[in-house]
Design a protein around this motif. Structure first.
Motif, PDB file in Angstrom:
ATOM      1  N   ALA A 150       2.855  -5.947  -0.596  1.00 36.37           N
ATOM      2  CA  ALA A 150       4.249  -6.261  -0.946  1.00 36.37           C
ATOM      3  C   ALA A 150       5.035  -4.990  -1.257  1.00 36.37           C
ATOM      4  O   ALA A 150       6.263  -4.947  -1.089  1.00 36.37           O
ATOM      5  N   ALA A 151       4.310  -3.956  -1.711  1.00 35.31           N
ATOM      6  CA  ALA A 151       4.948  -2.675  -2.000  1.00 35.31           C
ATOM      7  C   ALA A 151       5.070  -1.797  -0.761  1.00 35.31           C
ATOM      8  O   ALA A 151       5.510  -0.649  -0.842  1.00 35.31           O
ATOM      9  N   GLY A 152       4.667  -2.341   0.397  1.00 29.32           N
ATOM     10  CA  GLY A 152       4.778  -1.600   1.650  1.00 29.32           C
ATOM     11  C   GLY A 152       3.627  -0.663   1.920  1.00 29.32           C
ATOM     12  O   GLY A 152       3.730   0.224   2.780  1.00 29.32           O
ATOM     13  N   LEU A 153       2.505  -0.864   1.222  1.00 25.51           N
ATOM     14  CA  LEU A 153       1.341  -0.009   1.402  1.00 25.51           C
ATOM     15  C   LEU A 153       0.323  -0.666   2.334  1.00 25.51           C
ATOM     16  O   LEU A 153       0.387  -1.862   2.587  1.00 25.51           O
ATOM     17  N   ASP A 154      -0.625   0.123   2.808  1.00 28.08           N
ATOM     18  CA  ASP A 154      -1.622  -0.340   3.766  1.00 28.08           C
ATOM     19  C   ASP A 154      -2.652  -1.215   3.059  1.00 28.08           C
ATOM     20  O   ASP A 154      -3.420  -0.739   2.214  1.00 28.08           O
ATOM     21  N   GLY A 155      -2.720  -2.497   3.431  1.00 25.62           N
ATOM     22  CA  GLY A 155      -3.636  -3.420   2.787  1.00 25.62           C
ATOM     23  C   GLY A 155      -5.093  -3.070   3.018  1.00 25.62           C
ATOM     24  O   GLY A 155      -5.915  -3.163   2.095  1.00 25.62           O
ATOM     25  N   ALA A 156      -5.435  -2.642   4.216  1.00 22.72           N
ATOM     26  CA  ALA A 156      -6.816  -2.283   4.516  1.00 22.72           C
ATOM     27  C   ALA A 156      -7.251  -1.084   3.687  1.00 22.72           C
ATOM     28  O   ALA A 156      -8.386  -1.024   3.193  1.00 22.72           O
ATOM     29  N   GLU A 157      -6.361  -0.136   3.520  1.00 25.23           N
ATOM     30  CA  GLU A 157      -6.691   1.031   2.711  1.00 25.23           C
ATOM     31  C   GLU A 157      -6.817   0.658   1.237  1.00 25.23           C
ATOM     32  O   GLU A 157      -7.669   1.188   0.520  1.00 25.23           O
ATOM     33  N   ALA A 158      -5.981  -0.270   0.796  1.00 26.89           N
ATOM     34  CA  ALA A 158      -6.081  -0.744  -0.590  1.00 26.89           C
ATOM     35  C   ALA A 158      -7.441  -1.412  -0.824  1.00 26.89           C
ATOM     36  O   ALA A 158      -8.088  -1.183  -1.863  1.00 26.89           O
ATOM     37  N   TRP A 159      -7.869  -2.228   0.122  1.00 25.80           N
ATOM     38  CA  TRP A 159      -9.203  -2.837   0.025  1.00 25.80           C
ATOM     39  C   TRP A 159     -10.277  -1.756  -0.086  1.00 25.80           C
ATOM     40  O   TRP A 159     -11.220  -1.863  -0.887  1.00 25.80           O
ATOM     41  N   ALA A 160     -10.155  -0.725   0.723  1.00 26.05           N
ATOM     42  CA  ALA A 160     -11.152   0.341   0.725  1.00 26.05           C
ATOM     43  C   ALA A 160     -11.171   1.087  -0.612  1.00 26.05           C
ATOM     44  O   ALA A 160     -12.244   1.421  -1.131  1.00 26.05           O
ATOM     45  N   VAL A 161     -10.000   1.349  -1.167  1.00 25.51           N
ATOM     46  CA  VAL A 161      -9.932   2.008  -2.469  1.00 25.51           C
ATOM     47  C   VAL A 161     -10.695   1.206  -3.516  1.00 25.51           C
ATOM     48  O   VAL A 161     -11.480   1.748  -4.301  1.00 25.51           O
ATOM     49  N   LEU A 162     -10.470  -0.102  -3.520  1.00 26.80           N
ATOM     50  CA  LEU A 162     -11.131  -0.964  -4.504  1.00 26.80           C
ATOM     51  C   LEU A 162     -12.627  -1.056  -4.244  1.00 26.80           C
ATOM     52  O   LEU A 162     -13.444  -0.945  -5.169  1.00 26.80           O
ATOM     53  N   ALA A 163     -13.008  -1.256  -2.992  1.00 24.61           N
ATOM     54  CA  ALA A 163     -14.418  -1.475  -2.664  1.00 24.61           C
ATOM     55  C   ALA A 163     -15.265  -0.234  -2.882  1.00 24.61           C
ATOM     56  O   ALA A 163     -16.439  -0.328  -3.259  1.00 24.61           O
ATOM     57  N   GLU A 164     -14.662   0.933  -2.680  1.00 24.26           N
ATOM     58  CA  GLU A 164     -15.424   2.174  -2.753  1.00 24.26           C
ATOM     59  C   GLU A 164     -15.318   2.862  -4.108  1.00 24.26           C
ATOM     60  O   GLU A 164     -15.795   3.983  -4.281  1.00 24.26           O
ATOM     61  N   ASP A 165     -14.652   2.192  -5.055  1.00 21.80           N
ATOM     62  CA  ASP A 165     -14.528   2.724  -6.420  1.00 21.80           C
ATOM     63  C   ASP A 165     -13.821   4.085  -6.443  1.00 21.80           C
ATOM     64  O   ASP A 165     -14.101   4.936  -7.281  1.00 21.80           O
ATOM     65  N   ARG A 166     -12.887   4.265  -5.510  1.00 24.46           N
ATOM     66  CA  ARG A 166     -12.170   5.541  -5.457  1.00 24.46           C
ATOM     67  C   ARG A 166     -11.304   5.738  -6.699  1.00 24.46           C
ATOM     68  O   ARG A 166     -10.791   4.791  -7.275  1.00 24.46           O
ATOM     69  N   TYR A 167     -11.107   6.992  -7.050  1.00 25.60           N
ATOM     70  CA  TYR A 167     -10.213   7.448  -8.114  1.00 25.60           C
ATOM     71  C   TYR A 167     -10.652   7.035  -9.521  1.00 25.60           C
ATOM     72  O   TYR A 167      -9.900   7.223 -10.476  1.00 25.60           O
ATOM     73  N   ALA A 168     -11.869   6.503  -9.649  1.00 20.18           N
ATOM     74  CA  ALA A 168     -12.324   6.094 -10.982  1.00 20.18           C
ATOM     75  C   ALA A 168     -12.372   7.286 -11.926  1.00 20.18           C
ATOM     76  O   ALA A 168     -11.878   7.213 -13.069  1.00 20.18           O
ATOM     77  N   ASP A 169     -12.950   8.391 -11.482  1.00 23.19           N
ATOM     78  CA  ASP A 169     -13.048   9.573 -12.336  1.00 23.19           C
ATOM     79  C   ASP A 169     -11.671  10.147 -12.649  1.00 23.19           C
ATOM     80  O   ASP A 169     -11.408  10.591 -13.774  1.00 23.19           O
ATOM     81  N   ALA A 170     -10.783  10.135 -11.672  1.00 24.67           N
ATOM     82  CA  ALA A 170      -9.437  10.679 -11.875  1.00 24.67           C
ATOM     83  C   ALA A 170      -8.665   9.856 -12.905  1.00 24.67           C
ATOM     84  O   ALA A 170      -7.967  10.405 -13.766  1.00 24.67           O
ATOM     85  N   VAL A 171      -8.799   8.529 -12.832  1.00 28.23           N
ATOM     86  CA  VAL A 171      -8.109   7.666 -13.789  1.00 28.23           C
ATOM     87  C   VAL A 171      -8.664   7.880 -15.192  1.00 28.23           C
ATOM     88  O   VAL A 171      -7.909   7.989 -16.169  1.00 28.23           O
ATOM     89  N   ARG A 172      -9.971   7.958 -15.313  1.00 28.45           N
ATOM     90  CA  ARG A 172     -10.565   8.187 -16.643  1.00 28.45           C
ATOM     91  C   ARG A 172     -10.122   9.530 -17.218  1.00 28.45           C
ATOM     92  O   ARG A 172      -9.864   9.646 -18.428  1.00 28.45           O
ATOM     93  N   ALA A 173     -10.030  10.529 -16.354  1.00 31.83           N
ATOM     94  CA  ALA A 173      -9.593  11.848 -16.820  1.00 31.83           C
ATOM     95  C   ALA A 173      -8.148  11.797 -17.313  1.00 31.83           C
ATOM     96  O   ALA A 173      -7.807  12.387 -18.356  1.00 31.83           O
TER      97      ALA A 173
END
Length: 217
Positions: A150-173
């Protein structure tokens, strides 16, 4: 000449006053058009980092955390709903609404921020709307991906971010960074790394503060 202010908006997507504060800030910036613009970046803060995957009923959660009775909780929801409506945000929390763990939401917001501030701002608005207006479950990846699309972002890439646990360390930092800077409640609006505007303030408060700050940079 228009002054541009760098704004770090530290918040959580299950924080009702964060929604009020963001819509108020945007209203203030619209009023200041031609005088002040804001470069807003959304920074992660978890109100309930230990929340389980199934979330918790809002009345039970508020009662356990703050000692509020169901009647007090209902009165607070009504007051927040009125404040939100005043700045154009529809808030539909009920006694059946739930509070969720928001770590995955913050991971998606970090991803969107790498795409650009406008993409991140659109996703932030969609996540707040999904939770507060539509009562969608933030523990469901489908809800988060739908918000990204809905925000105009790539849905498949969003799925991949969630499934692969991306950016977890960056968010915690980032969370540690803002906690280390003394941010213990949200929304916290940090302007130019110098000034702090706390809470879901009315647009008039943001407008006055930003105009004054712009005059000092």
């Amino acid at each position: 000449m228009t002054k541009t202010l760098r704004i770090d908006f530290v918040s959580d997507v299950v924080c009702p006053w964060c929604a009020v504060g963001l819509w108020s800030l945007n209203t203030a910036l619209e009023r200041l058009k031609g005088e002040v613009t804001g470069e807003i970046r959304f920074r992660p803060f978890e109100l309930n980092p230990n929340m389980g995957p199934d979330g918790e009923n809002i009345v039970e959660h508020i009662g356990r955390k703050y000692g509020s009775t169901p009647e007090q909780s209902a009165a607070n929801r009504a007051a927040i709903r009125e404040r939100a409506a005043a700045v154009g945000f529809e808030m539909n929390l009920t006694e059946d609404s739930r509070i969720w763990n928001t770590f995955d939401s913050h991971r998606l917001l970090h991803w969107a921020g790498e795409i650009g501030p406008e993409a991140q701002a659109r996703l932030k608005a969609e996540l707040l709307t999904a939770h507060f207006t539509r009562n969608r479950p933030l523990n469901d990846p489908a809800t988060l991906v739908a918000a990204a699309e809905a925000a105009g972002l790539d849905g498949a890439e969003a799925w991949a971010v969630l499934a692969e646990d991306r950016y977890a360390d960056a968010v915690r930092a980032e969370q540690r960074l803002w906690l280390g800077r003394g941010i213990n409640s949200v929304p916290a609006v940090v302007v130019e790394d110098k000034w702090l505007i706390s809470g879901g303030q009315p647009p008039e408060v943001f407008e006055e503060a930003l105009r004054r700050m712009a005059g000092e940079v």
